[in-house]
Design an enzyme around this catalytic site. Sequence first.
Site, mmCIF file in Angstrom:
data_model
loop_
_atom_site.group_PDB
_atom_site.id
_atom_site.type_symbol
_atom_site.label_atom_id
_atom_site.label_comp_id
_atom_site.label_asym_id
_atom_site.label_seq_id
_atom_site.Cartn_x
_atom_site.Cartn_y
_atom_site.Cartn_z
ATOM 1 N N ARG A 60 -116.344 40.616 -30.566
ATOM 2 C CA ARG A 60 -117.590 40.262 -29.860
ATOM 3 C C ARG A 60 -118.435 39.291 -30.694
ATOM 4 O O ARG A 60 -119.165 38.452 -30.177
ATOM 5 C CB ARG A 60 -118.402 41.522 -29.503
ATOM 6 C CG ARG A 60 -119.769 41.192 -28.894
ATOM 7 C CD ARG A 60 -120.417 42.374 -28.180
ATOM 8 N NE ARG A 60 -120.404 43.604 -28.915
ATOM 9 C CZ ARG A 60 -121.211 43.894 -29.958
ATOM 10 N NH1 ARG A 60 -122.102 43.016 -30.379
ATOM 11 N NH2 ARG A 60 -121.133 45.061 -30.575
ATOM 12 N N TYR A 113 -127.693 26.872 -8.036
ATOM 13 C CA TYR A 113 -126.634 27.790 -7.616
ATOM 14 C C TYR A 113 -127.286 29.142 -7.237
ATOM 15 O O TYR A 113 -128.145 29.642 -7.974
ATOM 16 C CB TYR A 113 -125.613 27.961 -8.741
ATOM 17 C CG TYR A 113 -124.580 28.994 -8.405
ATOM 18 C CD1 TYR A 113 -123.684 28.786 -7.367
ATOM 19 C CD2 TYR A 113 -124.518 30.195 -9.099
ATOM 20 C CE1 TYR A 113 -122.750 29.745 -7.031
ATOM 21 C CE2 TYR A 113 -123.581 31.160 -8.772
ATOM 22 C CZ TYR A 113 -122.702 30.931 -7.735
ATOM 23 O OH TYR A 113 -121.787 31.886 -7.394
ATOM 24 N N ASP A 185 -127.446 22.554 -15.959
ATOM 25 C CA ASP A 185 -126.149 23.069 -15.531
ATOM 26 C C ASP A 185 -125.292 21.849 -15.211
ATOM 27 O O ASP A 185 -125.529 21.151 -14.236
ATOM 28 C CB ASP A 185 -126.343 23.983 -14.304
ATOM 29 C CG ASP A 185 -125.042 24.633 -13.858
ATOM 30 O OD1 ASP A 185 -123.979 24.009 -14.037
ATOM 31 O OD2 ASP A 185 -125.087 25.748 -13.298
HETATM 32 C C1 PLP Z 1 -123.241 25.072 -10.493
HETATM 33 C C2 PLP Z 1 -122.837 26.490 -10.788
HETATM 34 N N1 PLP Z 1 -123.395 27.135 -11.816
HETATM 35 C C3 PLP Z 1 -123.066 28.415 -12.113
HETATM 36 C C4 PLP Z 1 -122.142 29.109 -11.358
HETATM 37 C C5 PLP Z 1 -121.794 30.534 -11.716
HETATM 38 O O1 PLP Z 1 -120.544 30.557 -12.339
HETATM 39 P P1 PLP Z 1 -119.488 31.793 -12.283
HETATM 40 O O2 PLP Z 1 -119.093 31.971 -10.861
HETATM 41 O O3 PLP Z 1 -118.382 31.331 -13.169
HETATM 42 O O4 PLP Z 1 -120.193 32.993 -12.814
HETATM 43 C C6 PLP Z 1 -121.526 28.463 -10.281
HETATM 44 C C7 PLP Z 1 -120.523 29.185 -9.467
HETATM 45 O O5 PLP Z 1 -120.105 28.724 -8.421
HETATM 46 C C8 PLP Z 1 -121.881 27.125 -9.986
HETATM 47 O O6 PLP Z 1 -121.324 26.458 -8.952
#
Ligand code: PLP
Length: 395
Positions: A60, A113, A185
């Site tokens: 971890r 998201y 992101d």
């Molecule tokens: C732009 C974006 N950020 C974060 C995520 C979350 O990722 P995860 O599904 O791998 O937890 C997604 C999932 O579709 C996403 O499209």
Amino acid sequence: MSDVKNLRLASRIIHAGQRTCPLTGAVATPIYQTSTFAFKDTDEGAARFGGTDPGYKYTRLGNPTVAALEECIADLEGGCGALAASTGMAAVHTVYFSLLGAGAHVVGTDALYGASRMILEKEYSRFGVTGSFVDTSDAGNVEKAMRPETKLVFVESPANPTLKLCDIAAIAEIAHRHGALLAVDNTFATPLLQRPLELGADVVLHSMTKFLNGHSDVVAGVVVAKDPVLFARLRSVHVNVGPTMDPHQAWLVFRGVKTLGLRLEKAQANALEVARFLEAHPKVSWVRYPFLPSHPQHDLARRQMSGGGAIVSFGVKGGLDAGRTLMNSVKLATLAVSLGGVETLIEHPASMTHASVPRAEREKAEITDDLVRIALGCEDALDLCEDLEQALAKA
Ligand SMILES: Cc1ncc(COP(=O)(O)O)c(C=O)c1O
């Protein structure tokens, strides 16, 4: 290869983090499938826990297979370190949990998201955290939403699924002037197409489930920081709270990343071709793709990104019903959420990925009921267009 700094990005994708095993000569990084690491004596154990010996202690807290992947992604994003996470949402949570305290305020992209927005509104709100979700394609909206207690600006560019862009450099300047940090992101663009840390962002994160792994067979996430003090803060939360990555998962993603350049080149060429095909189709009412001249932020796309990516959003004439018929009629594209894999996926954000966002908020964010999102894979573009043609004929 131990020093990749002078290589171009396409070569670093393959060599960053990669080391020939000194014991066996194995070229592929081994899977160190172990939870713990033996110390030769108590002094060594104490030195590792005391931080004077950088050797491994417990998975971890660090593992060689996971570290190889982290070194690779940190290098690709130009950060000082990376933290591999069990999912993309685990990476988002590490960012929130590290940077937000009681009473903190976040300014976020309205089309964030679904779960990234939902955990702020439904979970972090229990600790007095508030969020303002605005159309970050206009940096002026970010400026207006900033408050004295704003600690974090969190944007997605291109945003999912509207493909609106943010001017990352302009938003970084606003965030910093107000004493906040900027997290981006970068899942949709990948470090190959967009470099948020170089544009002024403090943190970059990814759902590595998507393009970085690229084979629709792993869920994974990563956080990258620019500044070592910030990285230490994120790392402390990450390894102690524990949304870390398993060595086998890390090995799969590390393997997937190596073909990112090739996969993205093909998927992106397919996206441009499909976007042009859809734009010319009489049954399609609108198309969004950053590298189409019709994209409202086409100039910003050309300035900020080195390619338009592999996602296209569009509306079918006849709205949701026509879109539904289309999605139920495709034969090559698969009706499934997610994106960034070698196979083309098609989905309906309003009823699937963004169903957790209330309708009024969805509409404000332009996630309309007629919006269909197609995430292009690496098939032949002609097969993809023919598939859409036969499905549109039914819509
Ligand atoms: C732009 C974006 N950020 C974060 C995520 C979350 O990722 P995860 O599904 O791998 O937890 C997604 C999932 O579709 C996403 O499209």
